[in-house]
Design a protein around this motif. Structure first.
Motif, PDB file in Angstrom:
ATOM      1  N   GLY A  77      -3.702 -23.013   9.463  1.00 43.13           N
ATOM      2  CA  GLY A  77      -5.062 -22.665   9.888  1.00 43.13           C
ATOM      3  C   GLY A  77      -5.976 -22.176   8.777  1.00 43.13           C
ATOM      4  N   LYS A  78      -5.447 -22.026   7.564  1.00 38.93           N
ATOM      5  CA  LYS A  78      -6.313 -21.601   6.452  1.00 38.93           C
ATOM      6  C   LYS A  78      -7.466 -22.596   6.304  1.00 38.93           C
ATOM      7  N   MET A  79      -8.668 -22.075   6.004  1.00 40.58           N
ATOM      8  CA  MET A  79      -9.804 -22.986   5.867  1.00 40.58           C
ATOM      9  C   MET A  79     -10.408 -22.885   4.477  1.00 40.58           C
ATOM     10  N   ILE A  80     -10.726 -24.043   3.912  1.00 40.99           N
ATOM     11  CA  ILE A  80     -11.490 -24.071   2.659  1.00 40.99           C
ATOM     12  C   ILE A  80     -12.837 -24.692   3.006  1.00 40.99           C
ATOM     13  N   LEU A  92     -11.061 -19.046   3.949  1.00 44.16           N
ATOM     14  CA  LEU A  92     -10.653 -18.124   5.005  1.00 44.16           C
ATOM     15  C   LEU A  92      -9.152 -18.245   5.167  1.00 44.16           C
ATOM     16  N   ASP A  93      -8.474 -17.254   4.608  1.00 44.09           N
ATOM     17  CA  ASP A  93      -7.013 -17.287   4.604  1.00 44.09           C
ATOM     18  C   ASP A  93      -6.478 -16.760   5.931  1.00 44.09           C
ATOM     19  N   GLU A 104      -0.110 -16.447  12.677  1.00 39.45           N
ATOM     20  CA  GLU A 104      -1.210 -17.109  11.955  1.00 39.45           C
ATOM     21  C   GLU A 104      -1.634 -18.369  12.701  1.00 39.45           C
ATOM     22  N   THR A 105      -2.923 -18.623  12.728  1.00 41.87           N
ATOM     23  CA  THR A 105      -3.452 -19.821  13.386  1.00 41.87           C
ATOM     24  C   THR A 105      -2.769 -21.081  12.851  1.00 41.87           C
ATOM     25  N   ILE A 106      -2.447 -21.989  13.770  1.00 39.63           N
ATOM     26  CA  ILE A 106      -1.952 -23.306  13.363  1.00 39.63           C
ATOM     27  C   ILE A 106      -2.678 -24.359  14.199  1.00 39.63           C
ATOM     28  N   GLN A 107      -2.659 -25.576  13.689  1.00 35.10           N
ATOM     29  CA  GLN A 107      -3.132 -26.692  14.513  1.00 35.10           C
ATOM     30  C   GLN A 107      -1.910 -27.522  14.871  1.00 35.10           C
ATOM     31  N   HIS A 377     -18.821 -14.023   0.458  1.00 28.40           N
ATOM     32  CA  HIS A 377     -18.948 -12.587   0.770  1.00 28.40           C
ATOM     33  C   HIS A 377     -18.977 -12.380   2.284  1.00 28.40           C
ATOM     34  N   PHE A 378     -19.650 -13.311   2.936  1.00 31.78           N
ATOM     35  CA  PHE A 378     -19.767 -13.241   4.385  1.00 31.78           C
ATOM     36  C   PHE A 378     -18.382 -13.320   5.036  1.00 31.78           C
ATOM     37  N   ILE A 379     -17.551 -14.234   4.527  1.00 33.58           N
ATOM     38  CA  ILE A 379     -16.209 -14.408   5.097  1.00 33.58           C
ATOM     39  C   ILE A 379     -15.415 -13.115   4.978  1.00 33.58           C
ATOM     40  N   LYS A 380     -15.503 -12.478   3.808  1.00 28.93           N
ATOM     41  CA  LYS A 380     -14.764 -11.222   3.590  1.00 28.93           C
ATOM     42  C   LYS A 380     -15.154 -10.184   4.644  1.00 28.93           C
ATOM     43  N   MET A 381     -16.459 -10.141   4.926  1.00 24.94           N
ATOM     44  CA  MET A 381     -16.927  -9.147   5.904  1.00 24.94           C
ATOM     45  C   MET A 381     -16.515  -9.546   7.317  1.00 24.94           C
TER      46      MET A 381
END
Ligand SMILES: Cc1cc2nc3c(=O)[nH]c(=O)nc-3n(C[C@H](O)[C@H](O)[C@H](O)COP(=O)(O)OP(=O)(O)OC[C@H]3O[C@@H](n4cnc5c(N)ncnc54)[C@H](O)[C@@H]3O)c2cc1C
Length: 408
Positions: A77-80, A92-93, A104-107, A377-381
């Motif tokens: 589910g990690k997104m780049i 988004l790890d 952890e998210t999976i597809q 930065h948005f993702i971190k928040m």
């Protein structure tokens, strides 16, 4: 109906998608007799592409099936996030999810979840009848009678409707309720065989292309799984989707993604069969239950697939409803509390999915500039702000707090 003597209660489950088998197992855990009735034939039930299952869904699912078994074929589910030039603008790890929520998210392929759930149902001795299309419902103080298209009937103490977005149960119970609204979007995607893609395993590549969004990932088996949205004014029939729309969609996607970073164009070109799932929204229903019948999953609250919550929400529903049935002295109280607790959460998620869907579809130079600049930065928040979605668990021993959703 009073459900004081629960061990002797019987329940009919309509639908063997995701919610149906999970609900049947939950009720059997309470000592009830359950039977599932599914309109499709056994061989048709494996339809569908793949689904995201997030920690909130996995934490329910793990009670029934071995998640490692599901992961025999999956994408992480990690997104780049990439812009139209192929530049990495944020990641988004899912490590945070593992630490915080234990999953952890999976597809995974929809057919795989469905298969594992139905296998569990069979192991538990719960009857699952295929080719049983519900057409009519009757109820009184003594219970419910479900009538099927083949003329047969089944009687039980209560019924849980897990019959999806176009729920017949919903239409029968609430004939004046608003109908599902076609959103002019088809969720499209496919599985594609391509050589030498293994090195890209590990993340979904979420690309904000020049004209439209496109996502692709490599499965642990080395195949490409891709998805995006296709816009179509008129709602297509299933027949159109599997015939003339195939060419139309492919030509359109090739055109709008022709300037996007590799390997998007290649992926579309190599796609042989495309899956298209019209996206609907069900306007908020005033009531999810009537008498001895309650709607759950997509039948009560279909969400657009943009944040991958359809299956996870359906799974959450099953554990919450089972807990209320276990705790309350009457069904009506259990159904009432179920809706009170679930409706604010699912409606908040439906709004979130709608916003995400809009962001994917309209590239605009100014918003694109700021998105590229600030996304990291948005993702971190935002990562921690997802706790209310992914951190949802039900403690069987603790009372459910009806106010919990408002605190997020
Ligand atoms: C064929 C299919 C393919 C899908 N593919 C995807 C996908 O690729 N990606 C994605 O994100 N979501 C997909 N979904 C939706 C996703 O599975 C659901 O959003 C989610 O799992 C919620 O599950 P549910 O059990 O509430 O509904 P569903 O999974 O939709 O299950 C409903 C079940 O009820 C059955 N049913 C309907 N009417 C009747 C009736 N009258 N009598 C008896 N049974 C009836 C249906 O055949 C179905 O098996 C798909 C749904 C279906 C039905």
């Amino acid at each position: 109906m009073n459900i004081g003597n629960k061990r002797k209660s019987s329940a009919i489950i309509i639908g063997a998608g995701i919610a149906g088998p999970a609900m049947a197992i939950q009720l059997q855990n309470l000592g009830m007799n359950t039977e599932i009735f599914e309109s499709r034939q056994g061989h048709e039930i494996n339809q569908g592409l793949f689904l995201g299952i997030t920690p909130n869904g996995l934490n329910v699912l793990r009670d029934f099936i071995d998640i490692e078994k599901l992961k025999e074929e999956y994408t992480p589910g990690k997104m780049i996030f990439l812009n139209a030039q192929g530049k990495n603008i944020g990641e988004l790890d899912t490590k945070y999810q593992k630490k915080k929520y234990g999953a952890e998210t999976i597809q995974v392929k929809r057919a795989a979840i469905s298969f594992e759930l139905r296998k569990k149902v069979a192991n538990r001795g719960i009857p699952l009848h295929y080719g049983k299309k519900l057409v009519q419902l009757f109820q009184n103080n003594n219970g419910v009678i479900a009538r099927f298209a083949d003329g047969t009937e089944k009687k039980a103490d209560f019924l849980i409707a897990c019959d999806g977005t176009h729920s017949v149960c919903r239409k029968i119970l609430f004939p004046d309720a608003p109908k599902p609204v076609y959103t002019r979007q088809l969720s499209t995607g496919a599985f594609v065989k391509m050589d030498d893609m293994d090195q890209h395993f590990g993340a979904i590549h979420m690309t904000f292309g020049k004209k439209a969004f496109f996502a692709w990932a490599v499965s642990n088996q080395g195949d490409i799984w891709w998805f995006n949205n296709f816009y179509r004014e008129n709602e297509p029939t299933q027949e159109e989707i599997s015939s003339k729309l195939q060419e139309e969609m492919k030509a359109y996607l090739l055109k709008i993604h022709c300037e996007d970073p590799e390997p998007i164009y290649d992926i579309i070109e190599k796609t042989e069969e495309m899956f298209a799932y019209p996206v609907y929204e069900i306007p908020s229903l005033p009531k999810w239950y009537k008498g001895n019948i309650c709607l759950i999953g997509d039948a009560a609250h279909a969400t657009a697939p943009h944040i991958g919550q359809g299956a996870s929400l359906a799974l959450e529903d099953t554990v919450v409803l089972a807990k209320f049935i276990h705790e309350q002295s009457s069904l009506i109280e259990a159904f009432e509390k179920f809706q009170q607790l679930r409706q604010p959460r699912v409606e908040k998620l439906i709004q979130t999915a709608r916003k995400v869907g809009n962001n994917k579809s309209i590239p605009n130079p100014i918003t694109t500039f700021f998105r590229d600049l600030f996304l990291k930065h948005f993702i971190k928040m935002e990562i921690k702000k997802m706790d209310w979605i992914y951190g949802y668990t039900v403690d069987w021993k603790a009372p459910l707090q009806l106010s919990e959703i408002y605190n997020n």
